[in-house]
Design an enzyme around this catalytic site. Structure first.
Site: not given
Length: 509
Positions: A268, A280, A291, A351, A353, A355
């Site tokens: 990811k 958020k 992330d 949020d 996102e 996966r």
């Protein structure tokens, strides 16, 4: 060059504790009951100063000592070691001792690397802990490439030198790989936007004959072939450097006839996560440039393979790079999206996102895996806060039915314990797959079930199994949720799980 950070060119093996080439020595102080044998003059020196200051067994301290290089000795204690501790105590002591040496002004430190029976890989972990202290973030290096050291010494007994050289070569290769991963993971949202990561990866692997790179950056092609990734990226497409990219890095053995295992890794790479339309709030957006740690770890593992060149592996790593932005073209809850696997997925929370970013690549690799020798698919992601809430600073590892049959997560946990990366084995159960089934008529899957409250990191693995076509296929699959272990500011990225993957899959020399 700032990008290269050629730490390895300044590391030397030393057998003389009084060598004039160094300006100080770092010694890890183990509990007395471990009976670690020290040079007699240093042992008596420690006995004397322990009467002056009991803190030598609590925090790193610096002493004037005529028996070592530079006349300065840093004592860095492990503290009490119980049966519940692992080799992490050695890594932390080496890192803290080296940081104390740098704070004391040492530019040429010499680290004593003891062979500890209780920790079979302790010497490797000790060196890695010491080298961690020298990492400087990429954007700082690009502003000022002045190194904080001149040379680094690693001390071992003369009789151990040959075996020690192999350990040092492994440590240098692993740290180079972790530096590469930390640079990507820790770069800010602009320095490591998708386009910038592509550039950085290409430059790093340039000229390596075992590595090939394929970059998919055409917006229309991504929309057709990676529709869930494209949905996440939609609001970012107005800015070229923020557009989604899929980077496929392939490592091939120099002798293909020796290959016994094929590793297929999906990372990811959300370079910044605003949460999208489900934005958020209350300060929870800060730190979301991390992330992309999953993609960084995949790239770092490929880097280790490129350096150490394991003959028995074929490895394909996929970096799913995107930015989850807010805008007039944001994807929103209630949308129905047709995934690459043909599953109709309803968006329920923008949020979630991560996966989506990986799903289409997982399906692509699941189809590819059937043609490969002994394949194993991984997804690596900072995917859920639930994993962090459950396991703290450890990685949650989850197997599908095929990988579980080989106790893969258990073996990965064992490697992590040996190398200083912690894993907690989590089980994907039938309900973790079932909860992802669509709730509205005609829906195949939901992005995340709004009613699911207690097994969020397991159901995320269940979603990837279902949307990736891995529910019924006899293909080994392991999902690693590194949300708790990847490292959040102000700490540097940890580059997990590169060390454990290298240990488990025998990448090391």
């Amino acid at each position: 060059m700032a990008q290269d950070f050629k730490l390895y060119e300044n590391i030397f093996i030393e057998t003389n504790l009084q060598s004039p080439d160094y300006d100080g020595v770092i010694l890890i102080l183990y509990p007395q009951e471990m009976n670690i044998r020290l040079p007699r003059h240093i042992s008596s020196f420690i006995d004397k100063i322990s009467l002056l200051d009991k803190h030598i067994h609590k925090i790193p301290t610096v002493w004037n000592c005529d028996y070592v290089s530079g006349g300065r000795l840093v004592l860095s204690p492990t503290g009490k070691i119980t049966p519940y501790h692992d080799v992490t105590v050695v890594k932390d002591a080496a890192r803290n001792g080296m940081l104390r040496a740098l704070d004391a002004g040492m530019k040429k430190p010499l680290l004593i690397v003891e062979n500890i029976v209780d920790f079979p890989d302790g010497q490797l972990v000790c060196i890695l802990g010491g080298l961690e202290a020298f990492y400087v973030a990429l954007q700082i290096r690009e502003r000022d490439d002045t190194r904080n050291f001149i040379r680094i010494g690693l001390h071992a007994e003369e009789k151990q030198k040959e075996a020690f050289e192999r350990i040092v070569r492994n440590a240098i290769a692993l740290e180079r790989s972790r530096i590469f991963a930390r640079d990507i993971a820790g770069g800010d949202p602009e320095r490591m936007a998708p386009a910038k990561i592509v550039e950085y990866v290409k430059n790093s692997f340039n000229g390596d004959s075992n590595i090939s790179i394929n970059v998919i950056d055409d917006e229309e092609f991504i929309s057709e072939n990676y529709p869930l990734l494209a949905a996440v990226s939609r609001a970012s497409n107005r800015v070229d450097r923020h557009k989604a990219r899929v980077v496929e890095i392939e490592y091939n053995s120099s002798n293909p006839t020796r290959v016994t295992e094929t590793l297929l890794l999906v990372g990811k790479g959300v370079t910044y996560d605003t949460g999208g339309a489900d934005i958020k709030i209350t300060g929870k957006m800060a730190g979301m440039s991390r992330d992309k740690c999953g993609a960084a770890a995949v790239a770092g593992f490929l880097k280790a393979c490129a350096i150490l060149k394991p003959p028995h592996l074929k490895v394909i790593g996929v970096l799913c790079l995107t930015r989850n932005s807010i805008g007039e073209d944001s994807y929103v809850a209630d949308e129905l999206l047709l995934s690459r696997s043909g599953k109709l997925v309803r968006v329920t929370n923008t949020d979630a996102e991560g996966r989506f970013a990986m799903a289409d690549s997982v399906f692509k690799l699941s189809e590819f895996a059937g043609k490969e020798l002994n394949p194993h698919i991984y997804t690596i992601a900072t995917l859920t806060g639930h994993a962090r809430a459950c396991y703290g600073n450890y990685t949650a590892t989850m197997d599908n039915h095929s990988a579980k049959a080989t106790n893969h997560s258990g073996r990965l946990q064992f490697s992590g314990n040996r190398i200083g990366e912690g894993f907690e084995v989590s089980t994907v159960r039938a309900e973790d797959l079932a909860v992802n089934i669509g709730k509205c008529k005609g829906d195949d899957l939901v992005q995340i079930c709004p009613e699911a409250k207690f097994r969020n990191h397991q159901l995320a693995a269940g979603f990837l199994i279902k949307v990736g076509g891995l529910e019924d296929k006899n293909i080994k699959y392991t999902h690693l949720d590194i949300a708790g272990s990847a490292g959040m500011p102000p700490e540097e990225p940890t580059a997990v799980p590169i060390l454990s993957l290298c240990h488990l899959h025998k990448v090391l020399l």
